[in-house]
Design an enzyme around this catalytic site. Structure first.
Site, PDB file in Angstrom:
ATOM      1  N   PHE A  10       0.863  -1.190   0.000  1.00 39.44           N
ATOM      2  CA  PHE A  10       0.000   0.000   0.000  1.00 39.44           C
ATOM      3  C   PHE A  10       0.891   1.229   0.000  1.00 39.44           C
ATOM      4  CE2 PHE A  10      -2.264   3.602   1.648  1.00 39.44           C
ATOM      5  CZ  PHE A  10      -3.415   3.563   0.903  1.00 39.44           C
ATOM      6  N   ASP A  68       9.424   2.987   1.850  1.00 35.01           N
ATOM      7  CA  ASP A  68       8.247   3.803   2.146  1.00 35.01           C
ATOM      8  C   ASP A  68       8.001   3.714   3.649  1.00 35.01           C
ATOM      9  OD1 ASP A  68       5.827   4.988   2.535  1.00 35.01           O
ATOM     10  OD2 ASP A  68       4.790   3.967   0.898  1.00 35.01           O
ATOM     11  N   LYS A  82       2.445  11.061   7.051  1.00 39.60           N
ATOM     12  CA  LYS A  82       1.644  10.814   8.257  1.00 39.60           C
ATOM     13  C   LYS A  82       2.164  11.590   9.481  1.00 39.60           C
ATOM     14  CE  LYS A  82      -0.970   6.868   6.803  1.00 39.60           C
ATOM     15  NZ  LYS A  82      -0.504   6.023   5.718  1.00 39.60           N
TER      16      LYS A  82
END
Ligand SMILES: *Cc1c(COP(=O)(O)O)cnc(C)c1O
Length: 419
Positions: free
Chosen positions: A154, A239, A268
């Protein structure tokens, strides 16, 4: 189109306002009004312990005083300039983030920072950078650059990123897909090695796959992927948008295996739960392939984002959030393993203050468990099927964490009794 076609549809007969929100989410039935630290309060005044923490965007809890103060101070100064002009926090933010994260990459002390806003934008930036580096530096033939990625990944929701997702929900109906990606089984270093050829510019992987259910790869995976990418002159891009900035008990999750990627994507928690802030950090010689006009963002590196980002780096520089994730993580995982041993859970994965929990599908879905937790005053989120994810704020107290875990045990006990 006729006038009739555009006439608005009738609203609900009972006079409640018609829903105007697109249906791309299926949230739990709770409407949050306020929040502080590890707790949120809904519109009816009920309090809930937040064990999702914005999918790790709230690593420092809700409204961390130092982060709110930095944002408030900046609101009184300047909030947006666009990158057409410099501002006085842009270079300090880049320097602070490069000093924190650069040495954890092969870019070392000389690392560069490219600020963006959302995680998906940071991933897009890394892909664009790797492709351009492939053509300009590595000498890949025009139009042939490939990027190797892991199954179950993801990395965001853009058309290019969903092109290399293998989740049918994320992908189906959004074609035609961007070419140039090779999906190989996650956790299999031999598969990465076999997928690399002269066209390969980068291997892009999550250190731990969050969305997939907090999947931790075998211990030799990252070291071996690092070895093969270095040997083949392929960029290793981690990531760290969800795994980074303390969640795994270290500043970057890749530290767990002593591996330094060439580029990392952050997002985030970098925005402190206040504003979207993302970045690509790493090798100067690689990021230098981007020159004025080749890439950018209206909001990337804006003054408010930089003020919050600097304050986030300050928190992480103390090592305190990482230490809490490590120490509370030991308790957390011991307690969760106990629930597996008691037959209440099928499996638990994770590291630091981060866990994926598999419920026996016969006892309910992840959604069922999250609703049972909600009824007990705890917020968590299901991922796929009967898996849920826990990612408490790293600032959570040991007592609050125990409150949440007791609620989990009770919810699981009830589900086991009901089925
Ligand atoms: C959340 C996430 C993204 C996407 O971030 P957005 O801010 O939602 O675009 C990318 N990669 C990983 C690993 C993530 O967890």
């Amino acid at each position: 189109m006729t006038a009739q076609d555009v006439r608005p549809v009738a609203g609900p007969a009972d006079g409640t306002p018609r829903d105007a929100l697109a249906h791309n989410y299926h949230p739990l039935p709770v409407t949050v009004a306020t929040a502080e630290g590890s707790w949120v309060t809904d519109v009816e005044g009920r309090r809930y312990l937040d064990l999702l923490a914005g999918y790790s965007a709230l690593n420092f809890g809700h409204r961390h005083p130092a982060l709110v103060e930095a944002a408030m101070r900046q609101l009184g100064r300047v909030t947006l300039t666009s990158r057409a002009f410099d501002h006085d926090l842009l270079h300090p933010f880049a320097r602070a983030l490069a000093a924190l994260v650069g040495p954890l990459t092969t870019g070392g002390d000389a690392s560069l920072v490219l600020p963006m806003n959302t995680g998906a934008e940071a991933v897009e930036t890394a892909i664009k950078t790797a492709r351009k580096w492939g053509y300009d530096v590595k000498g890949v033939r025009p139009g042939e650059a490939t990027v190797v990625v892991g199954s179950g990944n993801f990395h965001g929701r853009t058309t290019t990123i969903v092109s290399f997702s293998d989740d049918p929900d994320a992908r189906r109906g959004f074609d035609p897909y961007t070419p140039g990606f090779r999906v190989v089984p996650y956790g299999d270093a031999d598969a990465v090695a076999a997928a690399i050829d002269d066209t390969t510019v980068a291997v892009l992987l999550e250190p731990v796959q969050g969305e997939s259910g907090v999947v931790v790869p075998p211990a030799d995976y990252w070291p071996r992927v690092r070895e093969v990418t270095a040997a083949r002159d392929v960029l290793l891009v981690a990531d760290e948008i969800q795994s980074g900035l303390g969640r795994a008990g270290t500043t970057l999750a890749t530290e767990t295996w002593g591996v330094r990627p060439d580029l990392v994507t952050l997002g985030k928690a970098l925005g402190g739960g206040i504003v979207p802030v993302s970045a690509v950090v790493g090798r100067r010689d690689v990021l230098e392939v981007l020159t004025p006009g080749t890439h950018g963002s209206t909001f990337g590196g804006n003054p408010l984002a930089c003020a919050v980002g600097i304050a986030v780096v300050e928190l992480l520089r103390t090592g305190e959030p990482q230490r809490r994730a490590r120490e509370l993580g030991v308790l957390f995982h011991a307690r969760l393993r106990g629930l597996v041993d008691a037959g209440l859970l099928d499996a638990v994965r994770g590291l630091g203050l981060w866990a994926g929990l598999d419920l026996d599908p016969a006892r309910g879905t992840g959604r069922d468990l999250c609703e049972a937790l909600l009824a007990r005053g705890v917020l968590a989120k299901d991922t796929h099927g009967s898996t849920i994810r826990l990612a408490p704020p790293l600032t959570v107290s040991a007592e609050d964490l125990e409150t949440g875990l007791s609620a989990l045990e009770n919810a699981l006990t009830d589900l086991a009794r009901d089925r």
